[in-house]
Design a protein around this motif. Structure first.
Motif, PDB file in Angstrom:
ATOM      1  N   THR A  24       3.426   5.533  -6.197  1.00  0.00           N
ATOM      2  CA  THR A  24       3.147   5.547  -7.418  1.00  0.00           C
ATOM      3  C   THR A  24       2.138   6.636  -7.637  1.00  0.00           C
ATOM      4  N   ALA A  25       1.091   6.716  -6.429  1.00  0.00           N
ATOM      5  CA  ALA A  25      -0.049   7.773  -6.759  1.00  0.00           C
ATOM      6  C   ALA A  25       0.656   9.345  -6.452  1.00  0.00           C
ATOM      7  N   LEU A  26       1.732   9.277  -5.757  1.00  0.00           N
ATOM      8  CA  LEU A  26       2.404  10.596  -5.589  1.00  0.00           C
ATOM      9  C   LEU A  26       3.208  11.178  -6.746  1.00  0.00           C
ATOM     10  N   GLY A  27       3.765  10.130  -7.443  1.00  0.00           N
ATOM     11  CA  GLY A  27       4.516  10.381  -8.710  1.00  0.00           C
ATOM     12  C   GLY A  27       3.371  10.937  -9.785  1.00  0.00           C
ATOM     13  N   LEU A  76       0.841  -1.186   0.202  1.00  0.00           N
ATOM     14  CA  LEU A  76       0.065  -0.007  -0.012  1.00  0.00           C
ATOM     15  C   LEU A  76       1.008   1.135  -0.173  1.00  0.00           C
ATOM     16  N   PHE A  77       2.019   1.342   0.763  1.00  0.00           N
ATOM     17  CA  PHE A  77       2.970   2.339   0.682  1.00  0.00           C
ATOM     18  C   PHE A  77       3.657   2.425  -0.734  1.00  0.00           C
ATOM     19  N   GLN A 134      -2.141   6.597 -11.044  1.00  0.00           N
ATOM     20  CA  GLN A 134      -1.965   5.702  -9.741  1.00  0.00           C
ATOM     21  C   GLN A 134      -2.693   4.180  -9.909  1.00  0.00           C
ATOM     22  N   PHE A 135      -3.694   4.203 -10.833  1.00  0.00           N
ATOM     23  CA  PHE A 135      -4.172   2.880 -11.008  1.00  0.00           C
ATOM     24  C   PHE A 135      -3.071   1.857 -11.329  1.00  0.00           C
ATOM     25  N   SER A 136      -2.090   2.204 -12.076  1.00  0.00           N
ATOM     26  CA  SER A 136      -0.915   1.234 -12.470  1.00  0.00           C
ATOM     27  C   SER A 136      -0.214   0.514 -11.434  1.00  0.00           C
ATOM     28  N   PRO A 186       8.830   7.652  -9.970  1.00  0.00           N
ATOM     29  CA  PRO A 186       8.734   8.238 -11.391  1.00  0.00           C
ATOM     30  C   PRO A 186       8.043   7.339 -12.332  1.00  0.00           C
ATOM     31  N   GLU A 187       7.628   6.048 -12.098  1.00  0.00           N
ATOM     32  CA  GLU A 187       6.589   5.320 -12.781  1.00  0.00           C
ATOM     33  C   GLU A 187       5.253   5.782 -12.968  1.00  0.00           C
ATOM     34  N   GLY A 188       4.932   6.326 -11.786  1.00  0.00           N
ATOM     35  CA  GLY A 188       3.614   6.985 -11.652  1.00  0.00           C
ATOM     36  C   GLY A 188       3.590   8.607 -12.653  1.00  0.00           C
ATOM     37  N   THR A 189       4.644   8.917 -12.485  1.00  0.00           N
ATOM     38  CA  THR A 189       4.755  10.060 -13.181  1.00  0.00           C
ATOM     39  C   THR A 189       4.820  10.057 -14.715  1.00  0.00           C
TER      40      THR A 189
END
Length: 271
Positions: free
Chosen positions: A25-28, A19-20, A196-198, A172-175
């Motif tokens: 991912t969501a933060l990016g 979850l962290f 973030q869904f990814s 960076p992946e989320g970005t």
């Protein structure tokens, strides 16, 4: 807080850890709310950094403990490590051939998998990063499962360190998902949601990983190596080529070295 985490079951520990990583991912992905565009050079550097973290984690957090565990087997220690590593890599190769996906900054003609032309570009971008996250979540789950097995070569600190490292490289992946979607005209909110869904697949694959190894403990060396092979395949097939395709090879390569070094330091110091 730490005592509460230690007292939890391996499944809950792995779930909280991923979850962290999902949150990172969501933060990016949330950077899409603060900036209209982002330098492609910066994105390539961040992607290279992520690759370095994944390579270091594959050895220090997965392969090395797998070999140590297999020392007590009747077969040579390298058998479980080599077979698991190869199986993980070929498994991801097969998934890549089946699931339609494409990578940021590529055209629809470069999409991979079965019948990619029947999918929207946004869907293909999301599926690409989602594929990356399957072995990452699996690696975290298997690591927490190994701790539950009581092996000397594993520790709770090492499993937490792996989750920390993967969380760092998930930023960076989320970005890398949300920014290209925004450039294509998608709203900021939808770009964030898809980005973030990814990362949602990581908690799911982590729970699968920890349940598998706690139910079948002799599989641990193979499972750890499997996760390592899958992660290295992702780095070799997609992360490194993706960070080089825009002409920023030197920056991406140096960022990979920095990412590798930071993850190595975290694992050695904390694990």
């Amino acid at each position: 807080m730490i005592d509460i985490f230690i007292s939890l079951s391996p499944v809950m520990q792995a779930l909280l850890a991923t979850l962290f990583t999902w949150g990172m991912t969501a933060l990016g992905a949330a950077l899409v709310f603060t900036t209209k565009t982002m330098s492609q050079k910066l994105l390539d550097g961040m992607l290279g950094f992520a690759g370095g973290v994944m390579i270091a984690a594959s050895f220090w957090s997965l392969l090395a403990p797998a070999i140590d565990m297999a020392e007590s087997d009747t077969l040579p220690a390298w058998v479980a490590a080599a077979s698991g590593f190869l199986t993980g890599a070929f498994f991801l190769w097969g998934i890549n051939k089946l699931i339609p996906h494409m990578h940021p900054n590529t055209s629809m003609t470069d999409a991979e998998g079965m019948n990619p032309s029947k999918r929207k570009r946004s869907t293909l971008l999301i599926l690409a990063i989602t594929l990356h996250n399957i072995p990452e979540g699996l690696a975290i789950g298997v690591s927490f499962g190994a701790v539950a097995g009581g092996f000397d070569s594993t520790s709770l600190a090492a499993a937490v360190t792996l989750a920390l490292g993967i969380g760092i490289q998930n930023f960076p992946e989320g970005t890398a998902v949300s920014m290209p979607l925004r450039r294509e005209g998608m709203s900021r909110r939808r770009s964030f949601m898809y980005g973030q869904f990814s990362g949602m697949v990581e908690p799911i694959s982590a729970v699968v990983g920890v349940l598998a190894v706690t139910m079948m403990e002799p599989l641990l060396p193979f499972a750890l190596s499997f996760a390592a092979g899958a992660m290295i395949f992702v780095v070799a097939e997609e992360v490194i080529p993706g960070s080089h395709e825009n002409g920023h090879k030197d920056l991406a390569s140096l960022s990979l070295i920095v990412g590798f070094t930071i993850m190595m330091m975290l694992d050695v110091a904390l694990g």
